[in-house]
Design a protein around this motif. Structure first.
Motif, PDB file in Angstrom:
ATOM      1  N   UNK A   1       0.845  -1.196   0.000  1.00  0.00           N
ATOM      2  CA  UNK A   1       0.000   0.000   0.000  1.00  0.00           C
ATOM      3  C   UNK A   1       0.882   1.249   0.000  1.00  0.00           C
ATOM      4  N   UNK A   2       0.537   2.225  -0.830  1.00  0.00           N
ATOM      5  CA  UNK A   2       1.290   3.479  -0.883  1.00  0.00           C
ATOM      6  C   UNK A   2       0.335   4.663  -0.780  1.00  0.00           C
ATOM      7  N   UNK A   3       0.871   5.787  -0.343  1.00  0.00           N
ATOM      8  CA  UNK A   3       0.141   7.056  -0.343  1.00  0.00           C
ATOM      9  C   UNK A   3       0.917   8.009  -1.228  1.00  0.00           C
ATOM     10  N   UNK A   4       0.253   8.547  -2.239  1.00  0.00           N
ATOM     11  CA  UNK A   4       0.914   9.456  -3.175  1.00  0.00           C
ATOM     12  C   UNK A   4       0.302  10.844  -3.055  1.00  0.00           C
ATOM     13  N   UNK A   5       1.123  11.838  -3.289  1.00  0.00           N
ATOM     14  CA  UNK A   5       0.650  13.221  -3.349  1.00  0.00           C
ATOM     15  C   UNK A   5       0.956  13.749  -4.741  1.00  0.00           C
ATOM     16  N   UNK A   6      -0.054  14.276  -5.401  1.00  0.00           N
ATOM     17  CA  UNK A   6       0.098  14.749  -6.769  1.00  0.00           C
ATOM     18  C   UNK A   6      -0.530  16.136  -6.911  1.00  0.00           C
ATOM     19  N   UNK A   7      -0.046  16.863  -7.900  1.00  0.00           N
ATOM     20  CA  UNK A   7      -0.716  18.101  -8.320  1.00  0.00           C
ATOM     21  C   UNK A   7      -1.400  17.816  -9.642  1.00  0.00           C
ATOM     22  N   UNK A   8      -2.692  18.048  -9.683  1.00  0.00           N
ATOM     23  CA  UNK A   8      -3.481  17.743 -10.868  1.00  0.00           C
ATOM     24  C   UNK A   8      -4.058  19.036 -11.449  1.00  0.00           C
ATOM     25  N   UNK A   9      -3.814  19.266 -12.711  1.00  0.00           N
ATOM     26  CA  UNK A   9      -4.328  20.471 -13.361  1.00  0.00           C
ATOM     27  C   UNK A   9      -5.721  20.197 -13.931  1.00  0.00           C
ATOM     28  N   UNK A  10      -6.641  19.892 -13.030  1.00  0.00           N
ATOM     29  CA  UNK A  10      -8.018  19.624 -13.412  1.00  0.00           C
ATOM     30  C   UNK A  10      -8.787  20.950 -13.524  1.00  0.00           C
ATOM     31  N   UNK A  11      -9.698  21.048 -14.491  1.00  0.00           N
ATOM     32  CA  UNK A  11     -10.496  22.270 -14.625  1.00  0.00           C
ATOM     33  C   UNK A  11     -11.628  22.390 -13.617  1.00  0.00           C
ATOM     34  N   UNK A  12     -11.839  21.355 -12.807  1.00  0.00           N
ATOM     35  CA  UNK A  12     -12.954  21.371 -11.855  1.00  0.00           C
ATOM     36  C   UNK A  12     -12.858  22.589 -10.935  1.00  0.00           C
ATOM     37  N   UNK A  13     -13.907  23.418 -10.947  1.00  0.00           N
ATOM     38  CA  UNK A  13     -14.060  24.611 -10.099  1.00  0.00           C
ATOM     39  C   UNK A  13     -13.036  25.714 -10.381  1.00  0.00           C
ATOM     40  N   UNK A  14     -12.269  25.608 -11.447  1.00  0.00           N
ATOM     41  CA  UNK A  14     -11.260  26.633 -11.720  1.00  0.00           C
ATOM     42  C   UNK A  14     -11.898  27.968 -12.127  1.00  0.00           C
ATOM     43  N   UNK A  15     -13.034  27.923 -12.824  1.00  0.00           N
ATOM     44  CA  UNK A  15     -13.727  29.158 -13.177  1.00  0.00           C
ATOM     45  C   UNK A  15     -14.235  29.862 -11.919  1.00  0.00           C
ATOM     46  N   UNK A  16     -14.724  29.090 -10.972  1.00  0.00           N
ATOM     47  CA  UNK A  16     -15.179  29.665  -9.698  1.00  0.00           C
ATOM     48  C   UNK A  16     -14.022  30.342  -8.983  1.00  0.00           C
ATOM     49  N   UNK A  17     -12.861  29.708  -8.980  1.00  0.00           N
ATOM     50  CA  UNK A  17     -11.687  30.255  -8.308  1.00  0.00           C
ATOM     51  C   UNK A  17     -11.155  31.485  -9.024  1.00  0.00           C
ATOM     52  N   UNK A  18     -11.378  31.565 -10.329  1.00  0.00           N
ATOM     53  CA  UNK A  18     -10.932  32.751 -11.065  1.00  0.00           C
ATOM     54  C   UNK A  18     -11.661  34.002 -10.582  1.00  0.00           C
ATOM     55  N   UNK A  19     -12.868  33.836 -10.083  1.00  0.00           N
ATOM     56  CA  UNK A  19     -13.626  34.968  -9.540  1.00  0.00           C
ATOM     57  C   UNK A  19     -13.165  35.336  -8.129  1.00  0.00           C
ATOM     58  N   UNK A  20     -12.536  34.399  -7.436  1.00  0.00           N
ATOM     59  CA  UNK A  20     -12.070  34.641  -6.061  1.00  0.00           C
ATOM     60  C   UNK A  20     -10.708  33.968  -5.891  1.00  0.00           C
ATOM     61  N   UNK A  21      -9.640  34.588  -6.416  1.00  0.00           N
ATOM     62  CA  UNK A  21      -8.314  33.951  -6.461  1.00  0.00           C
ATOM     63  C   UNK A  21      -7.740  33.572  -5.098  1.00  0.00           C
ATOM     64  N   UNK A  22      -8.165  34.260  -4.036  1.00  0.00           N
ATOM     65  CA  UNK A  22      -7.625  33.959  -2.710  1.00  0.00           C
ATOM     66  C   UNK A  22      -8.336  32.786  -2.033  1.00  0.00           C
ATOM     67  N   UNK A  23      -9.398  32.312  -2.656  1.00  0.00           N
ATOM     68  CA  UNK A  23     -10.190  31.247  -2.062  1.00  0.00           C
ATOM     69  C   UNK A  23      -9.407  29.936  -2.005  1.00  0.00           C
ATOM     70  N   UNK A  24      -9.579  29.204  -0.910  1.00  0.00           N
ATOM     71  CA  UNK A  24      -9.006  27.869  -0.769  1.00  0.00           C
ATOM     72  C   UNK A  24     -10.150  26.887  -0.617  1.00  0.00           C
ATOM     73  N   UNK A  25     -10.106  25.815  -1.400  1.00  0.00           N
ATOM     74  CA  UNK A  25     -11.138  24.780  -1.349  1.00  0.00           C
ATOM     75  C   UNK A  25     -10.542  23.516  -0.757  1.00  0.00           C
ATOM     76  N   UNK A  26     -11.250  22.916   0.187  1.00  0.00           N
ATOM     77  CA  UNK A  26     -10.809  21.672   0.810  1.00  0.00           C
ATOM     78  C   UNK A  26     -11.884  20.601   0.635  1.00  0.00           C
ATOM     79  N   UNK A  27     -11.451  19.454   0.159  1.00  0.00           N
ATOM     80  CA  UNK A  27     -12.343  18.317  -0.077  1.00  0.00           C
ATOM     81  C   UNK A  27     -12.996  17.839   1.214  1.00  0.00           C
ATOM     82  N   UNK A  28     -14.283  17.541   1.141  1.00  0.00           N
ATOM     83  CA  UNK A  28     -15.005  16.926   2.249  1.00  0.00           C
ATOM     84  C   UNK A  28     -15.501  15.535   1.862  1.00  0.00           C
TER      85      UNK A  28
END
Length: 212
Positions: A1-28
């Motif tokens: 079993x491994x745990x990996x950390x990746x950076x993914x350039x997914x478009x999900x919610x990126x338009x929303x973040x463009x309106x509020x660049x300082x916003x941080x989103x955390x998965x629930x």
């Protein structure tokens, strides 16, 4: 079993973040019901009104609903649009036996930082291939082999919660009497005292729930 950390350039919610660049989103939570993919997430640190305007214009999500609110953050639920589902890798995760431990928006390069538990490096390669098929760039940050004596709390803690708890312990925040105040630990973590307080409480709750 491994745990990996990746950076993914997914478009999900990126338009929303463009309106509020300082916003941080955390998965629930993310789950599938029928043909729909629902995503629950917390928002902090940004212009909430501007972010909600962005949600209405975001091509990857629909039906945004606010579920909860505290003094510093809000919990939302959204449904992936047809386009959102076309770029989502989530439907393949059960087949790959992958578990998402943590996801947050990347503040420096854009996209998302994900921490994922999976069986082995072969699974990681399959996941990378799926990302490529979906036109999503993915950058591997770290790979850790899960120790046999790793506790359930170790895997359920988010990376930010684990960092906060370890930093607080190393600096003597949990000692009696305390060696440092909360603000000192927050400075070391690069976040506000309020954000650190919430992170410590949630991390401690996870440890208690899994251990006791």
């Amino acid at each position: 079993m491994i745990v990996v950390e990746v950076r993914m350039e997914s478009p999900i919610l990126q338009e929303s973040l463009a309106h509020a660049p300082e916003m941080i989103i955390n998965y629930e939570e993310m789950y599938q019901t029928g043909n729909e993919i629902l995503f629950l997430f917390w928002t902090t640190e940004g212009d909430l009104a501007a972010f909600e305007d962005g949600l209405d214009a975001d091509p990857t999500v629909a039906n945004p609903t606010q579920l909860a609110e505290t003094q510093t953050r809000r919990l939302y639920r959204v449904t992936f649009t047809k386009y959102g589902k076309s770029v989502a890798t989530y439907p393949a995760w059960p087949e790959l036996d992958m578990s998402l431990l943590d996801a947050t928006t990347a503040t420096t390069h854009g996209g998302w930082i994900l921490r994922i538990q999976m069986s082995n490096r072969e699974t990681l390669q399959q996941f990378q291939e799926i990302c490529a098929e979906n036109g999503i760039d993915i950058f591997l940050k770290t790979v850790h082999k899960v120790r046999e004596n790793t506790t359930e709390a170790d895997t359920q803690l988010t990376s930010s919660q684990r960092e906060a708890l370890l930093t607080a312990r190393e600096l003597g925040y949990f000692q009696v009497p305390r060696r440092v105040p909360l603000a000192t630990v927050a400075d070391h973590c690069g976040i506000s005292s309020q954000a650190l307080s919430e992170r410590l409480r949630r991390g401690t709750a996870t440890v208690i729930d899994t251990a006791l």
